[in-house]
Design an enzyme around this catalytic site. Structure first.
Site, PDB file in Angstrom:
ATOM      1  N   ASP A 158       0.873  -1.179   0.000  1.00  0.00           N
ATOM      2  CA  ASP A 158       0.000   0.000   0.000  1.00  0.00           C
ATOM      3  C   ASP A 158       0.909   1.229   0.000  1.00  0.00           C
ATOM      4  OD1 ASP A 158      -1.647   2.115   0.624  1.00  0.00           O
ATOM      5  OD2 ASP A 158      -2.606   1.138   2.333  1.00  0.00           O
ATOM      6  N   TYR A 173      -7.857   4.922 -15.401  1.00  0.00           N
ATOM      7  CA  TYR A 173      -7.486   5.453 -16.718  1.00  0.00           C
ATOM      8  C   TYR A 173      -7.224   4.368 -17.775  1.00  0.00           C
ATOM      9  CZ  TYR A 173      -7.385  10.334 -15.060  1.00  0.00           C
ATOM     10  OH  TYR A 173      -7.713  11.583 -14.585  1.00  0.00           O
ATOM     11  N   GLY A 188      -9.410   5.434  -6.477  1.00  0.00           N
ATOM     12  CA  GLY A 188      -8.148   4.702  -6.609  1.00  0.00           C
ATOM     13  C   GLY A 188      -7.076   5.148  -5.627  1.00  0.00           C
ATOM     14  N   VAL A 189      -5.853   5.191  -6.103  1.00  0.00           N
ATOM     15  CA  VAL A 189      -4.717   5.530  -5.234  1.00  0.00           C
ATOM     16  C   VAL A 189      -4.812   6.998  -4.788  1.00  0.00           C
ATOM     17  CG1 VAL A 189      -3.044   6.123  -7.064  1.00  0.00           C
ATOM     18  CG2 VAL A 189      -2.252   5.091  -4.949  1.00  0.00           C
ATOM     19  N   ASP A 190      -5.376   7.851  -5.611  1.00  0.00           N
ATOM     20  CA  ASP A 190      -5.568   9.270  -5.281  1.00  0.00           C
ATOM     21  C   ASP A 190      -6.450   9.401  -4.028  1.00  0.00           C
ATOM     22  OD1 ASP A 190      -5.596  12.021  -5.529  1.00  0.00           O
ATOM     23  OD2 ASP A 190      -6.873  12.078  -7.318  1.00  0.00           O
TER      24      ASP A 190
HETATM   25  N1  AR6 Z   1      -1.274   1.597  -3.104  1.00  0.00           N
HETATM   26  C1  AR6 Z   1      -0.699   1.212  -4.275  1.00  0.00           C
HETATM   27  N2  AR6 Z   1      -1.387   1.110  -5.427  1.00  0.00           N
HETATM   28  C2  AR6 Z   1      -2.707   1.395  -5.385  1.00  0.00           C
HETATM   29  C3  AR6 Z   1      -3.388   1.803  -4.210  1.00  0.00           C
HETATM   30  C4  AR6 Z   1      -2.598   1.903  -3.016  1.00  0.00           C
HETATM   31  N3  AR6 Z   1      -3.137   2.289  -1.852  1.00  0.00           N
HETATM   32  N4  AR6 Z   1      -4.702   2.015  -4.514  1.00  0.00           N
HETATM   33  C5  AR6 Z   1      -4.855   1.742  -5.825  1.00  0.00           C
HETATM   34  N5  AR6 Z   1      -3.656   1.368  -6.357  1.00  0.00           N
HETATM   35  P1  AR6 Z   1      -5.793   4.408 -10.231  1.00  0.00           P
HETATM   36  P2  AR6 Z   1      -5.192   5.916 -12.695  1.00  0.00           P
HETATM   37  C6  AR6 Z   1      -3.323   0.986  -7.738  1.00  0.00           C
HETATM   38  O1  AR6 Z   1      -7.153   4.104 -10.728  1.00  0.00           O
HETATM   39  O2  AR6 Z   1      -5.506   4.741 -13.558  1.00  0.00           O
HETATM   40  C7  AR6 Z   1      -8.452   8.722  -9.652  1.00  0.00           C
HETATM   41  O3  AR6 Z   1      -9.833   8.932  -9.500  1.00  0.00           O
HETATM   42  C8  AR6 Z   1      -4.445   0.486  -8.609  1.00  0.00           C
HETATM   43  O4  AR6 Z   1      -4.758  -0.860  -8.308  1.00  0.00           O
HETATM   44  O5  AR6 Z   1      -5.644   4.848  -8.811  1.00  0.00           O
HETATM   45  O6  AR6 Z   1      -3.967   6.718 -12.999  1.00  0.00           O
HETATM   46  C9  AR6 Z   1      -7.719  10.009  -9.997  1.00  0.00           C
HETATM   47  O7  AR6 Z   1      -8.298  11.138  -9.362  1.00  0.00           O
HETATM   48  C10 AR6 Z   1      -3.812   0.633  -9.978  1.00  0.00           C
HETATM   49  O8  AR6 Z   1      -2.930  -0.462 -10.205  1.00  0.00           O
HETATM   50  O9  AR6 Z   1      -5.073   5.573 -11.130  1.00  0.00           O
HETATM   51  C11 AR6 Z   1      -7.878  10.067 -11.493  1.00  0.00           C
HETATM   52  O10 AR6 Z   1      -9.140  10.614 -11.843  1.00  0.00           O
HETATM   53  C12 AR6 Z   1      -2.949   1.893  -9.840  1.00  0.00           C
HETATM   54  O11 AR6 Z   1      -2.865   2.147  -8.425  1.00  0.00           O
HETATM   55  C13 AR6 Z   1      -7.813   8.614 -11.913  1.00  0.00           C
HETATM   56  O12 AR6 Z   1      -8.247   7.868 -10.769  1.00  0.00           O
HETATM   57  C14 AR6 Z   1      -3.496   3.120 -10.523  1.00  0.00           C
HETATM   58  O13 AR6 Z   1      -4.914   3.100 -10.487  1.00  0.00           O
HETATM   59  C15 AR6 Z   1      -6.408   8.173 -12.251  1.00  0.00           C
HETATM   60  O14 AR6 Z   1      -6.464   6.867 -12.770  1.00  0.00           O
END
Ligand code: AR6
Length: 186
Positions: free
Chosen positions: A16, A135, A38-40
């Protein structure tokens, strides 16, 4: 898995990112910098509400009310996170018809984040797998870009430790395949 590149290290781990205690963690944000899913969402949740306030200040003062462009990066404190800083970058939304332009923007996310960390004299950074969640970037394509971008940066700079913090074993093996390719090119 951890490899040495020009005196720096590149590590892959399943963890995480909000728990990582590197100098900086990278947020896969959107251009508003106001948080999301997501991660944000996880980073904003763990950092506390001062993070969104810091992002608002950047939007107003540095970006003059505009959104952060895809591929660019900005830095804030980490507030309640173990990491001292958060580097916010905006990955591209996948669209097959525009793939090579998007690849370049994804590369910029990694290079600009590393450059910003270097400008702040930081020596360790954790990245998530940018653009491969909401994304919808193809994972193998994004992994190749991430590994090549970080590898290229470390090859030509004294930085320290870069970590790809992946959310599943499946993601880890895709990234490992790409890292193996740059260590043992055939
Ligand atoms: N630690 C590590 N990785 C993570 C965590 C965590 N705590 N949580 C999720 N992931 P995403 P994107 C992974 O969707 O595709 C947001 O709404 C997840 O499993 O977070 O760049 C933003 O505001 C995946 O492998 O980011 C934008 O609108 C990776 O992080 C949009 O999402 C990225 O998934 C960005 O989308």
């Amino acid at each position: 898995m951890k490899v040495e590149i020009n005196g720096n290290t590149l590590e892959l781990t399943v963890a995480d990112i909000t728990k990582q205690n590197t100098d900086a963690i990278v947020n896969a944000a959107n251009g508003t910098l106001m948080g999301g899913g997501g991660v944000d969402g996880a980073i904003h949740q763990a950092a506390g509400s001062k993070l969104v306030q810091a992002c608002k200040t950047i939007r107003e003062q540095k970006l003059h009310g505009e959104r952060l462009s895809t591929g660019e990066a900005v830095i804030t404190n980490g507030f309640q996170l173990p990491a001292a800083y958060v580097i916010h970058t905006v990955g591209p939304v996948w669209n097959e018809s525009n793939a090579s332009t998007l690849d370049q923007k994804l590369m910029n996310c990694y290079i600009n984040s590393l450059q910003l960390a270097s400008n702040y004299d930081l020596s360790s950074i954790s990245f998530p797998s940018i653009s491969t969640g909401i994304y919808r970037y193809p994972l193998d394509r994004a992994a190749q870009i991430a590994i090549r971008s970080i590898g290229q940066y470390l090859q030509s700079h004294r930085f320290g430790e870069a970590t790809m913090t992946l959310s599943s074993k499946d993601d880890y093996y895709v990234y490992k395949t790409e890292l193996d390719k740059i260590i043992n090119p055939t």
